[in-house]
Design a protein around this motif. Structure first.
Motif, PDB file in Angstrom:
ATOM      1  N   ILE A 111      40.648  53.878  45.369  1.00 11.43           N
ATOM      2  CA  ILE A 111      41.987  53.354  45.106  1.00 11.43           C
ATOM      3  C   ILE A 111      42.460  52.410  46.204  1.00 11.43           C
ATOM      4  N   ASP A 112      42.202  52.767  47.456  1.00  9.45           N
ATOM      5  CA  ASP A 112      42.660  51.916  48.554  1.00  9.45           C
ATOM      6  C   ASP A 112      41.547  51.054  49.139  1.00  9.45           C
ATOM      7  N   GLU A 113      40.455  51.691  49.531  1.00  7.23           N
ATOM      8  CA  GLU A 113      39.427  50.938  50.250  1.00  7.23           C
ATOM      9  C   GLU A 113      38.871  49.777  49.419  1.00  7.23           C
ATOM     10  N   ILE A 114      38.592  50.028  48.146  1.00  7.93           N
ATOM     11  CA  ILE A 114      38.040  48.961  47.313  1.00  7.93           C
ATOM     12  C   ILE A 114      39.138  48.111  46.696  1.00  7.93           C
ATOM     13  N   GLN A 115      40.116  48.753  46.051  1.00  9.08           N
ATOM     14  CA  GLN A 115      41.103  47.984  45.290  1.00  9.08           C
ATOM     15  C   GLN A 115      42.149  47.285  46.151  1.00  9.08           C
ATOM     16  N   VAL A 116      42.286  47.705  47.400  1.00  8.31           N
ATOM     17  CA  VAL A 116      43.252  47.048  48.279  1.00  8.31           C
ATOM     18  C   VAL A 116      42.537  46.351  49.437  1.00  8.31           C
ATOM     19  N   GLU A 117      41.869  47.138  50.285  1.00  6.83           N
ATOM     20  CA  GLU A 117      41.255  46.570  51.487  1.00  6.83           C
ATOM     21  C   GLU A 117      40.178  45.537  51.156  1.00  6.83           C
ATOM     22  N   TYR A 118      39.193  45.938  50.342  1.00  7.58           N
ATOM     23  CA  TYR A 118      38.105  45.012  50.031  1.00  7.58           C
ATOM     24  C   TYR A 118      38.567  43.889  49.104  1.00  7.58           C
ATOM     25  N   ALA A 119      39.500  44.177  48.207  1.00  6.88           N
ATOM     26  CA  ALA A 119      40.030  43.123  47.338  1.00  6.88           C
ATOM     27  C   ALA A 119      40.720  42.045  48.159  1.00  6.88           C
ATOM     28  N   ASN A 120      41.479  42.450  49.167  1.00  2.49           N
ATOM     29  CA  ASN A 120      42.141  41.473  50.041  1.00  2.49           C
ATOM     30  C   ASN A 120      41.126  40.674  50.849  1.00  2.49           C
ATOM     31  N   GLU A 121      40.066  41.362  51.323  1.00  4.42           N
ATOM     32  CA  GLU A 121      39.017  40.659  52.059  1.00  4.42           C
ATOM     33  C   GLU A 121      38.355  39.614  51.179  1.00  4.42           C
ATOM     34  N   PHE A 122      38.033  40.007  49.968  1.00  3.42           N
ATOM     35  CA  PHE A 122      37.354  39.101  49.045  1.00  3.42           C
ATOM     36  C   PHE A 122      38.201  37.854  48.787  1.00  3.42           C
ATOM     37  N   LYS A 123      39.485  38.049  48.599  1.00  3.38           N
ATOM     38  CA  LYS A 123      40.378  36.914  48.370  1.00  3.38           C
ATOM     39  C   LYS A 123      40.493  36.046  49.610  1.00  3.38           C
ATOM     40  N   ALA A 124      40.480  36.667  50.774  1.00  3.15           N
ATOM     41  CA  ALA A 124      40.535  35.896  52.021  1.00  3.15           C
ATOM     42  C   ALA A 124      39.270  35.057  52.204  1.00  3.15           C
ATOM     43  N   PHE A 125      38.149  35.544  51.665  1.00  2.00           N
ATOM     44  CA  PHE A 125      36.888  34.809  51.761  1.00  2.00           C
ATOM     45  C   PHE A 125      36.789  33.710  50.712  1.00  2.00           C
ATOM     46  N   GLY A 126      37.733  33.666  49.762  1.00  3.84           N
ATOM     47  CA  GLY A 126      37.690  32.639  48.733  1.00  3.84           C
ATOM     48  C   GLY A 126      37.535  33.161  47.321  1.00  3.84           C
ATOM     49  N   GLY A 127      37.374  34.498  47.172  1.00  7.64           N
ATOM     50  CA  GLY A 127      37.290  35.087  45.842  1.00  7.64           C
ATOM     51  C   GLY A 127      38.659  35.176  45.202  1.00  7.64           C
ATOM     52  N   GLU A 128      38.686  35.589  43.949  1.00  2.80           N
ATOM     53  CA  GLU A 128      39.952  35.625  43.223  1.00  2.80           C
ATOM     54  C   GLU A 128      40.344  37.017  42.717  1.00  2.80           C
ATOM     55  N   GLU A 129      39.363  37.795  42.273  1.00  2.00           N
ATOM     56  CA  GLU A 129      39.726  39.042  41.579  1.00  2.00           C
ATOM     57  C   GLU A 129      38.663  40.115  41.770  1.00  2.00           C
ATOM     58  N   VAL A 130      39.130  41.333  42.033  1.00  2.00           N
ATOM     59  CA  VAL A 130      38.260  42.500  42.113  1.00  2.00           C
ATOM     60  C   VAL A 130      38.765  43.519  41.090  1.00  2.00           C
ATOM     61  N   THR A 131      37.903  43.875  40.140  1.00  2.00           N
ATOM     62  CA  THR A 131      38.251  44.853  39.122  1.00  2.00           C
ATOM     63  C   THR A 131      37.447  46.122  39.358  1.00  2.00           C
ATOM     64  N   MET A 132      38.134  47.243  39.495  1.00  2.00           N
ATOM     65  CA  MET A 132      37.481  48.518  39.777  1.00  2.00           C
ATOM     66  C   MET A 132      37.182  49.257  38.482  1.00  2.00           C
ATOM     67  N   VAL A 133      35.935  49.680  38.321  1.00  2.00           N
ATOM     68  CA  VAL A 133      35.580  50.552  37.198  1.00  2.00           C
ATOM     69  C   VAL A 133      36.071  51.961  37.517  1.00  2.00           C
ATOM     70  N   GLU A 134      36.869  52.532  36.636  1.00  2.00           N
ATOM     71  CA  GLU A 134      37.443  53.849  36.874  1.00  2.00           C
ATOM     72  C   GLU A 134      36.343  54.884  37.090  1.00  2.00           C
ATOM     73  N   SER A 135      36.637  55.857  37.937  1.00  2.00           N
ATOM     74  CA  SER A 135      35.675  56.914  38.185  1.00  2.00           C
ATOM     75  C   SER A 135      35.591  57.848  36.969  1.00  2.00           C
ATOM     76  N   LEU A 136      34.792  58.905  37.076  1.00  2.00           N
ATOM     77  CA  LEU A 136      34.560  59.812  35.954  1.00  2.00           C
ATOM     78  C   LEU A 136      35.819  60.594  35.592  1.00  2.00           C
ATOM     79  N   ASN A 137      36.559  61.007  36.602  1.00  2.00           N
ATOM     80  CA  ASN A 137      37.857  61.652  36.437  1.00  2.00           C
ATOM     81  C   ASN A 137      37.835  62.776  35.403  1.00  2.00           C
ATOM     82  N   ASP A 138      38.661  62.684  34.359  1.00  2.00           N
ATOM     83  CA  ASP A 138      38.766  63.767  33.369  1.00  2.00           C
ATOM     84  C   ASP A 138      38.147  63.371  32.030  1.00  2.00           C
ATOM     85  N   ASP A 139      37.187  62.481  32.064  1.00  2.00           N
ATOM     86  CA  ASP A 139      36.516  62.055  30.833  1.00  2.00           C
ATOM     87  C   ASP A 139      35.740  63.235  30.232  1.00  2.00           C
TER      88      ASP A 139
END
Length: 342
Positions: free
Chosen positions: A300-328
């Motif tokens: 939730i944070d490390e990938i969708q916030v921290e790494y997403a911001n890094e990617f955008k700072a490097f020139g990327g535009e969008e990071v979409t996280m595949v939901e975990s297994l959770n309650d499927d």
């Protein structure tokens, strides 16, 4: 739980602070990092490093991060989904079984869960660490803790452990289903980001005595040579998901997140991979994190916030996280099969 239960299942997740308060986060980090399987250096050095450097430096910062993902009603996302998994598995297994949930670090503790099960005089207990890929620092630590506690019991039920299920078909299908919720073709590249480990820990479970690393073939290894290699199991999970999605090797990259300290960890690092992909003109990423069966601070944070911001700072535009297994429900079926396969 019904008094008719004769068999037990213990689900064990990594852990979460009791609250996002700094004191609770400090307590959680201390217990976690003081585990000799997590930071595998002599105890004196580990004490000095953890209590003198890492925890004082990181506790307040981590508490602030936990506060951003903490739900006012449901609390920790990891705890919320773990409790749902326990409840759903209990319903699937029925009254013959008693399903408990424990956290390797903090609450509910493995000690408290096993204490309940001991008083029930169950005929068998099945231990399922909620980590698809085996590592000494995760599944190994859970198994060691369970054995340490149970060795004092006056009686021993039939005890069995699940040490890995990195290619479980229902687990793989659940990740695939979750990926298909998104328009995969609209993304330029697919990233499989796993939790990292110090490189030295791979060598400790290599029967050849050699240090296993990607250069020696882990990306194609199917675990015949080393059943306990975390790295090979990560690639095994990746290949299984990629095959179901008809991804070619040039369409995805495997990388590793959450490294700590200056010692070499498994590479390539997620941060470096994001930089490399952005420099090659990749704009939209679809990201899996298949080392986690529940959404948590790392997804939730490390990938969708921290790494997403890094990617955008490097020139990327969008990071979409595949939901975990959770309650499927399909994931619960995988857990049911693991519980029944003694």
């Amino acid at each position: 739980m019904s008094k008719q239960a004769t068999k037990g299942v213990l689900l064990v997740q990594l852990g979460t602070p009791d609250s996002p308060k700094t004191a609770d986060v400090r307590r959680y980090l201390t217990e976690f990092l003081m585990d000799g399987r997590v930071i595998d250096i002599p105890s004196l050095g580990r004490n000095l490093l953890v209590k003198g450097v890492i925890v004082p430096k990181r506790a307040a910062q981590s508490a602030a991060t936990y506060a951003t993902i903490w739900d006012e009603i449901n609390g920790s996302p990891l705890m919320y989904y773990s409790l749902l998994q326990q409840k759903m598995l209990q319903e699937e297994l029925g009254e013959e079984y008693h399903v408990e949930l424990a956290m390797r670090y903090q609450n509910p503790s493995i000690e408290s869960a096993l204490q309940k099960m001991q008083s029930m005089f169950l005929e068998s207990i099945r231990i399922i660490p909620l980590f698809p890929q085996y590592a000494s620092a995760t599944s190994g630590s859970v198994i060691e803790k369970v054995m340490e506690i149970m060795r004092t019991w006056p009686y021993f039920p039939q005890v069995s452990f699940v040490n890995s299920y990195c290619e479980d078909p229902d687990m793989i299908d659940t990740f695939v289903d979750h990926a298909l919720r998104h328009d995969i073709a609209a993304h330029d590249h697919v990233l499989f980001s796993y939790h990292g480990l110090p490189v030295r820990q791979l060598g400790k479970v290599d029967p050849t005595g050699n240090l296993v690393c990607p250069e020696t073939g882990c990306d194609s290894c199917k675990m015949e040579t080393n059943a306990f290699c975390y790295l090979s199991q990560c690639y095994g999970t990746t290949r299984a998901i990629a095959k179901k999605l008809n991804l070619t090797e040039d369409q995805y990259t495997v990388c590793f997140q959450s490294r700590l300290g200056k010692t070499p960890w498994i590479q390539p690092y997620t941060s470096d991979t994001l930089h490399d992909l952005a420099s090659r003109g990749v704009k939209k990423l679809l990201v899996f994190s298949p080392a986690f069966v529940s959404d948590c601070i790392e997804t939730i944070d490390e990938i969708q916030v921290e790494y997403a911001n890094e990617f955008k700072a490097f020139g990327g535009e969008e990071v979409t996280m595949v939901e975990s297994l959770n309650d499927d429900p399909k994931w619960i079926q995988a857990l049911k099969r693991l519980a029944l396969n003694n």
